[in-house]
Write an enzyme that holds these catalytic residues in place. Structure first.
Site, PDB file in Angstrom:
ATOM      1  N   ASP A   1       0.850  -1.189   0.000  1.00 54.98           N
ATOM      2  CA  ASP A   1       0.000   0.000   0.000  1.00 54.98           C
ATOM      3  C   ASP A   1       0.890   1.246   0.000  1.00 54.98           C
ATOM      4  OD1 ASP A   1      -3.216   0.548   0.976  1.00 54.98           O
ATOM      5  OD2 ASP A   1      -1.780   2.209   1.105  1.00 54.98           O
TER       6      ASP A   1
ATOM      7  N   ASN B   1     -13.043  -3.130   2.340  1.00 56.02           N
ATOM      8  CA  ASN B   1     -13.917  -1.973   2.484  1.00 56.02           C
ATOM      9  C   ASN B   1     -14.903  -2.025   1.316  1.00 56.02           C
ATOM     10  OD1 ASN B   1     -12.562  -0.991   4.759  1.00 56.02           O
ATOM     11  ND2 ASN B   1     -11.064   0.086   3.504  1.00 56.02           N
TER      12      ASN B   1
ATOM     13  N   HIS C   1     -10.213  -5.128  -3.578  1.00 50.18           N
ATOM     14  CA  HIS C   1      -8.901  -5.382  -2.967  1.00 50.18           C
ATOM     15  C   HIS C   1      -9.079  -5.804  -1.524  1.00 50.18           C
ATOM     16  CE1 HIS C   1      -9.871  -1.103  -2.570  1.00 50.18           C
ATOM     17  NE2 HIS C   1      -9.258  -1.145  -1.403  1.00 50.18           N
TER      18      HIS C   1
ATOM     19  N   HIS D   1      -7.237  -5.834   2.039  1.00 54.01           N
ATOM     20  CA  HIS D   1      -6.140  -5.262   2.821  1.00 54.01           C
ATOM     21  C   HIS D   1      -5.595  -6.336   3.763  1.00 54.01           C
ATOM     22  CE1 HIS D   1      -6.970  -0.831   2.180  1.00 54.01           C
ATOM     23  NE2 HIS D   1      -8.170  -1.298   1.893  1.00 54.01           N
TER      24      HIS D   1
HETATM   25  P1  5GP Z   1      -9.701   1.534   0.120  1.00 53.21           P
HETATM   26  O1  5GP Z   1      -9.850   2.707   1.048  1.00 53.21           O
HETATM   27  O2  5GP Z   1     -10.281   1.788  -1.245  1.00 53.21           O
HETATM   28  O3  5GP Z   1     -10.197   0.251   0.737  1.00 53.21           O
HETATM   29  O4  5GP Z   1      -8.152   1.324  -0.039  1.00 53.21           O
HETATM   30  C1  5GP Z   1      -7.400   1.818  -1.092  1.00 53.21           C
HETATM   31  C2  5GP Z   1      -5.952   1.722  -0.676  1.00 53.21           C
HETATM   32  O5  5GP Z   1      -5.168   1.941  -1.836  1.00 53.21           O
HETATM   33  C3  5GP Z   1      -5.534   2.777   0.352  1.00 53.21           C
HETATM   34  O6  5GP Z   1      -5.038   2.131   1.518  1.00 53.21           O
HETATM   35  C4  5GP Z   1      -4.487   3.593  -0.367  1.00 53.21           C
HETATM   36  O7  5GP Z   1      -3.421   3.975   0.467  1.00 53.21           O
HETATM   37  C5  5GP Z   1      -4.024   2.667  -1.475  1.00 53.21           C
HETATM   38  N1  5GP Z   1      -3.566   3.337  -2.674  1.00 53.21           N
HETATM   39  C6  5GP Z   1      -4.167   4.379  -3.322  1.00 53.21           C
HETATM   40  N2  5GP Z   1      -3.488   4.719  -4.430  1.00 53.21           N
HETATM   41  C7  5GP Z   1      -2.435   3.864  -4.499  1.00 53.21           C
HETATM   42  C8  5GP Z   1      -1.378   3.712  -5.453  1.00 53.21           C
HETATM   43  O8  5GP Z   1      -1.254   4.437  -6.451  1.00 53.21           O
HETATM   44  N3  5GP Z   1      -0.480   2.723  -5.190  1.00 53.21           N
HETATM   45  C9  5GP Z   1      -0.576   1.914  -4.097  1.00 53.21           C
HETATM   46  N4  5GP Z   1       0.378   0.978  -3.940  1.00 53.21           N
HETATM   47  N5  5GP Z   1      -1.564   2.032  -3.197  1.00 53.21           N
HETATM   48  C10 5GP Z   1      -2.481   2.990  -3.402  1.00 53.21           C
END
Ligand code: 5GP
Length: 116
Positions: free
Chosen positions: A34, A91, A104, A106
């Site tokens: 992440d 999420n 995704h 986590h």
């Molecule tokens: P969500 O909140 O949608 O469940 O999680 C999305 C996750 O993707 C977040 O923890 C955020 O830090 C991560 N993230 C967002 N953009 C990028 C990116 O460009 N590269 C990586 N490796 N992680 C990302």
């Protein structure tokens, strides 16, 4: 390729067009670090196919979900947090904090390392 896939950050990572620290990849899943970690170990496990969220999986996607969870288990072991403990989170949609609309899982842990 659809417009959604063209603009999708995680699609870009899977296609190798956006930088990411990929820690595992096969025909079914990809796992990468992440970018803004919320834990000492924070990995994201994604399917190869674009699926928006858990709301969009079907009965036919059981193998994909299973592969994601099994890979999370293996990576937890590889990153030394298997026995100390880790969190697995989906999420689902905005109200739960989903900001990337590509399914995704986590994997978060590392507050205590195995053996501590
Ligand atoms: P969500 O909140 O949608 O469940 O999680 C999305 C996750 O993707 C977040 O923890 C955020 O830090 C991560 N993230 C967002 N953009 C990028 C990116 O460009 N590269 C990586 N490796 N992680 C990302």
């Amino acid at each position: 390729m659809s417009d959604i896939e063209k603009d999708c950050i995680f699609c870009g990572i899977i296609r190798g067009e956006r930088p990411a620290e990929i820690v595992y990849r096969d025909d079914t899943v990809t796992a990468f670090k992440d970018k803004h970690p919320h834990a000492p170990v924070h990995l994201l496990i994604v399917p190869r196919r674009h699926i928006r969220s858990i709301n969009d999986i079907t009965e036919n996607d059981g193998d994909i979900i299973s592969a994601m969870v099994l890979k999370a288990r293996d990576l937890a072991k590889e990153f030394g947090i298997s026995r100390s403990g880790y969190r697995l989170t989906f999420n689902v949609e905005r109200g739960a904090g989903q900001v990337i609309f590509y399914l995704h899982l986590h994997l978060m842990g590392g507050w205590y390392k195995d053996g501590d």
